[in-house]
Enzyme design. Structure first.
Site, PDB file in Angstrom:
ATOM      1  N   ALA A   1     -79.776  43.091  28.736  1.00  0.00           N
ATOM      2  CA  ALA A   1     -78.656  42.287  28.266  1.00  0.00           C
ATOM      3  C   ALA A   1     -77.405  42.818  28.951  1.00  0.00           C
ATOM      4  O   ALA A   1     -77.366  43.975  29.400  1.00  0.00           O
ATOM      5  CB  ALA A   1     -78.535  42.402  26.751  1.00  0.00           C
TER       6      ALA A   1
ATOM      7  N   GLY B   1     -83.487  43.989  27.728  1.00  0.00           N
ATOM      8  CA  GLY B   1     -83.726  42.561  27.506  1.00  0.00           C
ATOM      9  C   GLY B   1     -84.542  41.928  28.616  1.00  0.00           C
ATOM     10  O   GLY B   1     -85.236  40.928  28.395  1.00  0.00           O
TER      11      GLY B   1
ATOM     12  N   GLU C   1     -88.023  42.684  27.737  1.00  0.00           N
ATOM     13  CA  GLU C   1     -88.360  41.822  26.590  1.00  0.00           C
ATOM     14  C   GLU C   1     -88.596  40.381  27.029  1.00  0.00           C
ATOM     15  O   GLU C   1     -89.487  39.697  26.523  1.00  0.00           O
ATOM     16  CB  GLU C   1     -87.235  41.899  25.546  1.00  0.00           C
ATOM     17  CG  GLU C   1     -87.146  43.268  24.891  1.00  0.00           C
ATOM     18  CD  GLU C   1     -85.882  43.436  24.080  1.00  0.00           C
ATOM     19  OE1 GLU C   1     -84.774  43.435  24.671  1.00  0.00           O
ATOM     20  OE2 GLU C   1     -85.972  43.558  22.841  1.00  0.00           O
TER      21      GLU C   1
ATOM     22  N   GLU D   1     -82.667  51.174  25.737  1.00  0.00           N
ATOM     23  CA  GLU D   1     -81.570  50.941  24.788  1.00  0.00           C
ATOM     24  C   GLU D   1     -81.085  52.210  24.096  1.00  0.00           C
ATOM     25  O   GLU D   1     -79.900  52.353  23.795  1.00  0.00           O
ATOM     26  CB  GLU D   1     -81.994  49.907  23.719  1.00  0.00           C
ATOM     27  CG  GLU D   1     -82.058  48.474  24.221  1.00  0.00           C
ATOM     28  CD  GLU D   1     -83.379  48.104  24.867  1.00  0.00           C
ATOM     29  OE1 GLU D   1     -84.209  49.009  25.113  1.00  0.00           O
ATOM     30  OE2 GLU D   1     -83.577  46.901  25.132  1.00  0.00           O
TER      31      GLU D   1
HETATM   32  N1  COA Z   1     -75.446  44.901  32.049  1.00  0.00           N
HETATM   33  C1  COA Z   1     -74.354  44.685  32.792  1.00  0.00           C
HETATM   34  N2  COA Z   1     -74.227  45.057  34.072  1.00  0.00           N
HETATM   35  C2  COA Z   1     -75.296  45.647  34.633  1.00  0.00           C
HETATM   36  C3  COA Z   1     -76.477  45.904  33.932  1.00  0.00           C
HETATM   37  C4  COA Z   1     -76.533  45.497  32.580  1.00  0.00           C
HETATM   38  N3  COA Z   1     -77.607  45.663  31.840  1.00  0.00           N
HETATM   39  N4  COA Z   1     -77.342  46.531  34.755  1.00  0.00           N
HETATM   40  C5  COA Z   1     -76.719  46.646  35.941  1.00  0.00           C
HETATM   41  N5  COA Z   1     -75.485  46.112  35.866  1.00  0.00           N
HETATM   42  C6  COA Z   1     -74.476  46.028  36.920  1.00  0.00           C
HETATM   43  C7  COA Z   1     -73.797  47.379  37.173  1.00  0.00           C
HETATM   44  O1  COA Z   1     -72.781  47.606  36.238  1.00  0.00           O
HETATM   45  C8  COA Z   1     -73.288  47.182  38.578  1.00  0.00           C
HETATM   46  O2  COA Z   1     -72.136  46.377  38.522  1.00  0.00           O
HETATM   47  P1  COA Z   1     -70.843  46.738  39.449  1.00  0.00           P
HETATM   48  O3  COA Z   1     -71.346  46.685  40.865  1.00  0.00           O
HETATM   49  O4  COA Z   1     -69.847  45.673  39.122  1.00  0.00           O
HETATM   50  O5  COA Z   1     -70.438  48.129  39.054  1.00  0.00           O
HETATM   51  C9  COA Z   1     -74.377  46.339  39.232  1.00  0.00           C
HETATM   52  O6  COA Z   1     -75.086  45.723  38.155  1.00  0.00           O
HETATM   53  C10 COA Z   1     -75.354  47.149  40.043  1.00  0.00           C
HETATM   54  O7  COA Z   1     -75.907  48.167  39.205  1.00  0.00           O
HETATM   55  P2  COA Z   1     -75.969  49.714  39.601  1.00  0.00           P
HETATM   56  O8  COA Z   1     -76.092  50.507  38.348  1.00  0.00           O
HETATM   57  O9  COA Z   1     -74.823  50.067  40.504  1.00  0.00           O
HETATM   58  O10 COA Z   1     -77.322  49.756  40.450  1.00  0.00           O
HETATM   59  P3  COA Z   1     -78.319  50.980  40.636  1.00  0.00           P
HETATM   60  O11 COA Z   1     -79.280  50.548  41.687  1.00  0.00           O
HETATM   61  O12 COA Z   1     -77.578  52.240  40.833  1.00  0.00           O
HETATM   62  O13 COA Z   1     -79.086  51.119  39.221  1.00  0.00           O
HETATM   63  C11 COA Z   1     -80.238  50.266  37.265  1.00  0.00           C
HETATM   64  C12 COA Z   1     -79.924  50.069  38.774  1.00  0.00           C
HETATM   65  C13 COA Z   1     -80.981  49.011  36.820  1.00  0.00           C
HETATM   66  C14 COA Z   1     -81.129  51.512  37.092  1.00  0.00           C
HETATM   67  C15 COA Z   1     -78.927  50.452  36.495  1.00  0.00           C
HETATM   68  O14 COA Z   1     -78.055  49.368  36.821  1.00  0.00           O
HETATM   69  C16 COA Z   1     -79.092  50.460  34.996  1.00  0.00           C
HETATM   70  O15 COA Z   1     -79.502  51.481  34.443  1.00  0.00           O
HETATM   71  N6  COA Z   1     -78.730  49.354  34.299  1.00  0.00           N
HETATM   72  C17 COA Z   1     -78.693  49.290  32.864  1.00  0.00           C
HETATM   73  C18 COA Z   1     -80.091  49.232  32.288  1.00  0.00           C
HETATM   74  C19 COA Z   1     -80.037  49.177  30.785  1.00  0.00           C
HETATM   75  O16 COA Z   1     -79.598  50.074  30.111  1.00  0.00           O
HETATM   76  N7  COA Z   1     -80.498  48.059  30.231  1.00  0.00           N
HETATM   77  C20 COA Z   1     -80.553  47.838  28.819  1.00  0.00           C
HETATM   78  C21 COA Z   1     -79.387  47.073  28.375  1.00  0.00           C
HETATM   79  S1  COA Z   1     -79.488  46.733  26.631  1.00  0.00           S
END
Ligand code: COA
Length: 259
Positions: free
Chosen positions: A65, A110, A113, A133
């Protein structure tokens, strides 16, 4: 602006691609609502025999999400977010045509999910699955605590949910979280298409009844065996039942019309 790419392949497969690659295809409220609208538009379209749900790009199916959207939510807003998500996820779960999640990269929170609520899952070798989460001080809100248990069992589910560990596509395959893993991104949609094409040769009403009967197993207010008996009986009312049995006796392939 639309956050989904929608196309129809070969006149019979609805392909929906989450289109926020710069945000790892994170799921915001409008996007989830749009997904519900697209599915509603095609649920009784007889030409459409299956759905592929994927993400644009090769990095993410959906990384959860949209954290930026809910970061300042109150408890009421959080409840509303979860509740509205559950309503649309139920539409996916109960969709009368097979929905395959084509997991093209990260399926986290999400996103995991969303993959789990689809009927089948096919992943690329670089896909990663997880429910992170607890890293954010929350728990899954789109059914993760329930469907992960259904798919991989309580012990494995609790470990993933409490550690926030990510697992690889190969691990997901061995856990039963995905049905198939393909090596390259280019093989992902063809593999999903192959599965839907196979299902498309079967009687559509029977496929819908399979989906509902299996769902009945997990519904606390339904008796899955009773659902199966009723659906089995209803099959005998269909033209496709007559065609299927007649074709068998006449030693030819059946042509089903979904009636
Ligand atoms: N919600 C909002 N934005 C998200 C996102 C999320 N769940 N997951 C990634 N993004 C955004 C980042 O903020 C970033 O945006 P920006 O370029 O404007 O800063 C962009 O997507 C790229 O993500 P980034 O983290 O720089 O890529 P990465 O390759 O270093 O890491 C992940 C990839 C997927 C490991 C990492 O983005 C992550 O951990 N995301 C969150 C996962 C999470 O906690 N999900 C559960 C949510 S309830």
């Amino acid at each position: 602006m639309s956050q989904l790419q929608v196309s129809i392949e070969n006149g019979q497969i609805l392909v929906i691609s989450i289109n926020r690659p710069d945000k790892m295809n994170a799921l915001n409220i409008a996007l989830i609502a749009e997904l519900g609208e697209v599915l509603a538009k095609y649920d009784d379209d007889n030409a459409i025999r299956g759905v592929i749900l994927t993400g644009v790009g090769t990095k993410a199916f959906a990384a959860g999400a949209d954290i930026a959207e809910f970061a300042h939510f109150t408890a009421d807003e959080g409840e509303n977010l979860s509740h509205r998500g559950h309503v649309i996820f139920k539409v996916i779960e109960h969709y009368p045509k097979p929905i395959i999640a084509a997991v093209n990269g990260f399926a986290l929170g999400g996103g995991c999910e969303l993959a789990m609520v689809c009927h089948l899952r096919v992943a690329t070798a670089n896909a990663k699955f997880g429910q992170p989460e607890v890293n954010l001080g929350i728990i899954p809100g789109y059914g993760g605590t329930q469907r992960l248990v259904q798919l991989i069992g309580k012990g494995r589910a609790l470990e993933l949910l409490m550690t926030a560990d990510m697992i690889t596509a190969e691990q997901a395959l061995s856990f039963g979280l995905v049905n198939h893993v393909v090596r390259d991104h280019a093989d992902l949609l063809p593999k999903c298409t192959e599965i839907i094409n196979k299902i498309a040769k079967k009687a559509p009403l029977a496929i819908a009844k399979i989906i509902d009967s299996v769902n009945a197993h997990f519904a606390h207010n339904r008796d899955g065996f009773a659902a199966e008996i009723q659906h089995f009986a209803d099959c005998f009312l269909t033209e496709d039942f007559k065609e299927g049995t007649t074709a068998f006796i006449e030693k030819r392939s059946a042509t089903f019309v979904g009636k």
